[in-house]
Design a protein around this motif. Sequence first.
Motif, PDB file in Angstrom:
ATOM      1  N   CYS A  90       0.794  -1.284  -0.270  1.00 38.94           N
ATOM      2  CA  CYS A  90      -0.274   0.234  -0.130  1.00 38.94           C
ATOM      3  C   CYS A  90       1.238   1.536  -0.235  1.00 38.94           C
ATOM      4  O   CYS A  90       0.495   2.049  -0.948  1.00 38.94           O
ATOM      5  N   GLY A  91       2.117   0.907   0.819  1.00 39.49           N
ATOM      6  CA  GLY A  91       2.351   2.635   0.630  1.00 39.49           C
ATOM      7  C   GLY A  91       3.398   2.706  -0.072  1.00 39.49           C
ATOM      8  O   GLY A  91       3.322   4.180  -1.269  1.00 39.49           O
ATOM      9  N   ILE A 108      11.040   0.362   0.767  1.00 39.55           N
ATOM     10  CA  ILE A 108      10.180  -0.607   0.964  1.00 39.55           C
ATOM     11  C   ILE A 108      10.534  -2.141   0.772  1.00 39.55           C
ATOM     12  O   ILE A 108      10.347  -2.792   1.100  1.00 39.55           O
ATOM     13  N   TYR A 109      11.831  -1.785  -0.777  1.00 37.88           N
ATOM     14  CA  TYR A 109      11.978  -3.300  -1.771  1.00 37.88           C
ATOM     15  C   TYR A 109      12.261  -3.729  -0.626  1.00 37.88           C
ATOM     16  O   TYR A 109      11.905  -5.091  -0.301  1.00 37.88           O
ATOM     17  N   GLY A 110      13.608  -3.383  -0.623  1.00 39.68           N
ATOM     18  CA  GLY A 110      14.587  -3.710   0.926  1.00 39.68           C
ATOM     19  C   GLY A 110      13.807  -3.878   2.172  1.00 39.68           C
ATOM     20  O   GLY A 110      14.065  -5.401   2.516  1.00 39.68           O
ATOM     21  N   ILE A 111      13.074  -3.437   2.501  1.00 42.28           N
ATOM     22  CA  ILE A 111      11.865  -3.878   4.177  1.00 42.28           C
ATOM     23  C   ILE A 111      11.513  -5.270   3.712  1.00 42.28           C
ATOM     24  O   ILE A 111      11.866  -5.989   4.804  1.00 42.28           O
ATOM     25  N   ILE A 147       9.900   4.149  11.309  1.00 42.42           N
ATOM     26  CA  ILE A 147       8.355   4.335  10.844  1.00 42.42           C
ATOM     27  C   ILE A 147       6.748   4.109  10.544  1.00 42.42           C
ATOM     28  O   ILE A 147       5.829   5.097  10.070  1.00 42.42           O
ATOM     29  N   PHE A 148       6.294   4.068  11.918  1.00 39.38           N
ATOM     30  CA  PHE A 148       4.914   3.991  12.289  1.00 39.38           C
ATOM     31  C   PHE A 148       4.402   5.254  12.263  1.00 39.38           C
ATOM     32  O   PHE A 148       3.828   6.059  11.853  1.00 39.38           O
TER      33      PHE A 148
END
Length: 292
Positions: A57-58, A94-97, A154-155
């Motif tokens: 979603c991000g 985001i890909y790395g996370i 991050i939240f």
Amino acid sequence: MDGTKPAMESNAEETQDEGQESKGCFECCIKCLGGVPYASLVATILCFSGVALFCGCGHVALTGTLTMLENHFSRVTTDHDTLTLVIQIFQYIIYGIASFFFVYAIILLAEGFYTTSAIKKELQSDFKTTACGRCITAFFMFLTYILVLAFLAIFGFTAIPVFLFFNMWTTCAAMKSPDANITSPDSICVDVRQYGIIPWNATPGKACGATLGDICNTSEFYLSYHLYIVALAGAGATVIALIHYLMILAANWAYLKSAVSTHEYQDIKTKDDQDLEAEARSKEGQNSSSYS
């Protein structure tokens, strides 16, 4: 009559064999289910779900935000080059996370299976854990603690676009409300330049009145706003999963350390008992030789 008796006996033997086979399968299933670390399994499912929601979603919400800014707030490409670069960097992060947490959750689940197996062996007096295994558990506990702090940040960061879109949505809702009694709609504006998203020289930089209402009705705004909310929920679920992992690892480490201490004490006690028994036998031998 004589022919039916052997047939009945063979049927009874077959029924008994089938019952033993079913009992053996049932015991095997119970044994397998007993070795499953259910707490780690629940945490893994929650972690996968939270990371998937946050990353998926991000990523889409960032793309929609950039499209909305390019179409309505910063029509000159050079004005938002920095923002475009930052969004691309965030998407690569985001890909790395997603990749990291996919691997890390599986490793923690495997660690849960290892610890559960070690505890079962301890209950069966076949405890074989090593100092290396306990150090690995302690390392994962420390790393998970760092990840909890990181995902808390991050939240909080994910809450920022939710807040910005919420302000914009409430402004549009106030304009549409019949109770608002707005005489000059063009005086109601949203200026995204004040948030530092785009530079002050960006054109037009703000949206007012009917233009603002049209922006709120676009699919980019509606989709991005709700996707940011889902991404925030996913980040929260990931934080809960990591805290769950942290509690599991702390409990496993404490149990393994306690079990090792208990076994060391039992080994020392057994050795002392054997020494006392050998000493008593030697004394008995000397006494019997002296009487003879």
